[in-house]
Design an enzyme around this catalytic site. Structure first.
Site, mmCIF file in Angstrom:
data_model
loop_
_atom_site.group_PDB
_atom_site.id
_atom_site.type_symbol
_atom_site.label_atom_id
_atom_site.label_comp_id
_atom_site.label_asym_id
_atom_site.label_seq_id
_atom_site.Cartn_x
_atom_site.Cartn_y
_atom_site.Cartn_z
ATOM 1 C CE LYS A 115 -4.350 -1.815 0.823
ATOM 2 N NZ LYS A 115 -5.688 -1.815 1.334
ATOM 3 C CE LYS A 197 -5.537 -8.918 -2.637
ATOM 4 N NZ LYS A 197 -6.310 -8.881 -1.431
ATOM 5 C CE LYS A 200 -12.833 -4.285 -1.010
ATOM 6 N NZ LYS A 200 -11.790 -3.713 -0.178
HETATM 7 P P1 ATP Z 1 -7.987 -3.683 -1.802
HETATM 8 O O1 ATP Z 1 -7.841 -3.838 -3.285
HETATM 9 O O2 ATP Z 1 -8.708 -2.424 -1.394
HETATM 10 O O3 ATP Z 1 -6.742 -3.960 -1.042
HETATM 11 P P2 ATP Z 1 -9.084 -6.306 -1.633
HETATM 12 O O4 ATP Z 1 -9.963 -6.593 -2.798
HETATM 13 O O5 ATP Z 1 -7.746 -6.906 -1.622
HETATM 14 O O6 ATP Z 1 -9.017 -4.768 -1.368
HETATM 15 P P3 ATP Z 1 -9.815 -6.559 1.156
HETATM 16 O O7 ATP Z 1 -10.765 -5.523 1.604
HETATM 17 O O8 ATP Z 1 -8.372 -6.388 1.523
HETATM 18 O O9 ATP Z 1 -9.924 -6.792 -0.403
HETATM 19 O O10 ATP Z 1 -10.273 -7.967 1.661
HETATM 20 C C1 ATP Z 1 -11.545 -8.362 2.098
HETATM 21 C C2 ATP Z 1 -11.545 -9.864 2.282
HETATM 22 O O11 ATP Z 1 -11.545 -10.497 1.015
HETATM 23 C C3 ATP Z 1 -10.333 -10.413 3.028
HETATM 24 O O12 ATP Z 1 -10.742 -11.467 3.880
HETATM 25 C C4 ATP Z 1 -9.455 -10.941 1.939
HETATM 26 O O13 ATP Z 1 -8.633 -11.993 2.375
HETATM 27 C C5 ATP Z 1 -10.464 -11.418 0.912
HETATM 28 N N1 ATP Z 1 -9.945 -11.323 -0.438
HETATM 29 C C6 ATP Z 1 -9.562 -10.188 -1.077
HETATM 30 N N2 ATP Z 1 -9.164 -10.451 -2.322
HETATM 31 C C7 ATP Z 1 -9.281 -11.802 -2.487
HETATM 32 C C8 ATP Z 1 -9.028 -12.703 -3.572
HETATM 33 N N3 ATP Z 1 -8.576 -12.258 -4.734
HETATM 34 N N4 ATP Z 1 -9.268 -14.010 -3.386
HETATM 35 C C9 ATP Z 1 -9.751 -14.461 -2.211
HETATM 36 N N5 ATP Z 1 -10.005 -13.672 -1.161
HETATM 37 C C10 ATP Z 1 -9.792 -12.364 -1.274
#
Ligand code: ATP
Ligand code: LTN
Length: 334
Positions: A115, A197, A200
């Protein structure tokens, strides 16, 4: 707790549109687990301001997320669904725990490194101490299990270390939490770069399926998904794009990976992409309808928010009081 069920805590940030990764890696597991535990599901809005937010948009996103928890199948009369900022104990415990966390530990956190690289103009102290607030979220409710995606394991390890360190000094104050990683969908990859991964905050909208995408959009995105030139549907490291599609298919249908691969034997990538697209769209359709219904019922949503914040506050205060006493703060005169 009254019925002696074990406690489960998890949370998500309202920083963007939720993706299929968030759903399969987190939300879907939450629903599957919710009957077996005393559950706290928080919209972790305190965490979200580590990155700049537009206040009006942020308010709406947080509300959308809270409604999505319910739309996904979490019953808000059985599960405590609330905004983290409504329970002051999170921030209070976080301060105390920060005095039991070493800079060396925080320096190692990969999410902080990622980040800070992404937001080089705003590497604030909150971004750095983010994992301590997460530890406070979890420890505040004497949590036994924390369902998260694999990317959060490092934060959970730190939470356990902080809890053990505190307990070693003051006695058994905190329950030591265990991570829970779902069998399927633990790490859904980007459709445009299957080595990354699905996230969002990805700038390329074709990389992610958003839970709000309509059927045509979903199918179009899967059609464009990056695969390879092997023309053979296998689940293996050398074919990350195809493996990701299989993983998604398996997580959505409940079929094993082997069964999913067998189902597509002799078929082409086009068939696989279409089948996955349709499966995902059909899975999301009822959730989208329910989400719109919940958001349009303000009185219902307000009631849930108020009641659950009070419930969370009650349990949070129990732990917080105990911690305050243990570290030696004078008791408040009530
Ligand atoms: P950002 O892009 O804002 O970092 P993010 O999409 O990575 O967000 P988080 O808000 O960090 O999502 O995560 C919310 C939940 O979703 C957490 O439990 C995280 O482990 C899960 N998660 C996020 N991305 C994935 C993915 N690609 N596959 C499986 N689980 C995920
Ligand atoms: N850091 C998590 C969100 C989060 C969380 C938590 C998850 C904040 N507090 C407590 C589980 C338990 C994330 O970025 N996904």
């Amino acid at each position: 707790m009254a019925d002696e069920k074990k406690v489960l805590f998890s949370g998500m940030q309202a920083t963007g549109n939720l993706t299929l990764g968030n759903y399969l890696g987190a939300l879907k597991n939450w629903v599957d687990l919710s009957d077996s535990y005393e559950c706290f599901y928080s919209v972790v809005d305190l965490h979200s301001i580590t990155v700049r937010q537009n206040p009006a948009e942020f308010r709406q996103k947080a509300k959308n997320l809270l409604a999505l928890y319910i739309a996904a199948g979490l019953d808000p009369t059985k599960n405590c669904i609330y905004y983290q900022s409504h329970v002051s104990g999170h921030a209070e415990l976080s301060w105390i725990l920060s005095c039991f966390t070493y800079m060396g530990e925080l320096n190692r956190m990969t999410q902080f490194k990622d980040k800070s690289a992404k937001h080089a103009d705003n590497i604030n102290a909150g971004l750095y101490t983010y994992p301590v607030l997460m530890a406070a979220d979890i420890l505040l409710y004497q949590t036994n299990v924390v369902p998260v995606g694999k990317d959060q394991l490092q934060h959970l390890e730190l939470t356990r270390d902080i809890a053990q360190r505190f307990n070693a000094i003051y006695g058994d104050v905190f329950q030591i939490p265990e991570p829970f990683i779902g069998k399927a969908g633990a790490k859904i990859m980007s459709l445009q770069d299957p080595l990354k991964k699905m996230s969002k905050s990805d700038e390329n909208p074709n990389a992610s399926i958003y839970l709000t995408d309509d059927k045509d959009t979903i199918i179009r995105k899967f059609k464009r998904a990056v695969t390879d030139s092997e023309a053979n549907i296998c689940y293996r490291e050398e074919q990350p794009g195809v493996s990701n599609l299989i993983e998604i298919y398996s997580a959505c249908t409940g079929k094993s990976i082997d069964d999913a691969v067998a189902e597509f034997a002799g078929k082409g990538y086009g068939d696989l992409k279409l089948a996955v697209g349709e499966t995902v769209a059909d899975m999301l359709a009822p959730l989208q309808t329910r989400h719109a219904e919940i958001l349009s019922d303000k009185a219902y949503l307000d009631g849930i928010v108020k009641e659950n914040a009070e419930k969370a506050q009650y349990f949070a205060n129990k732990t917080l009081r105990k911690v305050q006493k243990k570290v030696g703060f004078n008791e408040k005169i009530r």
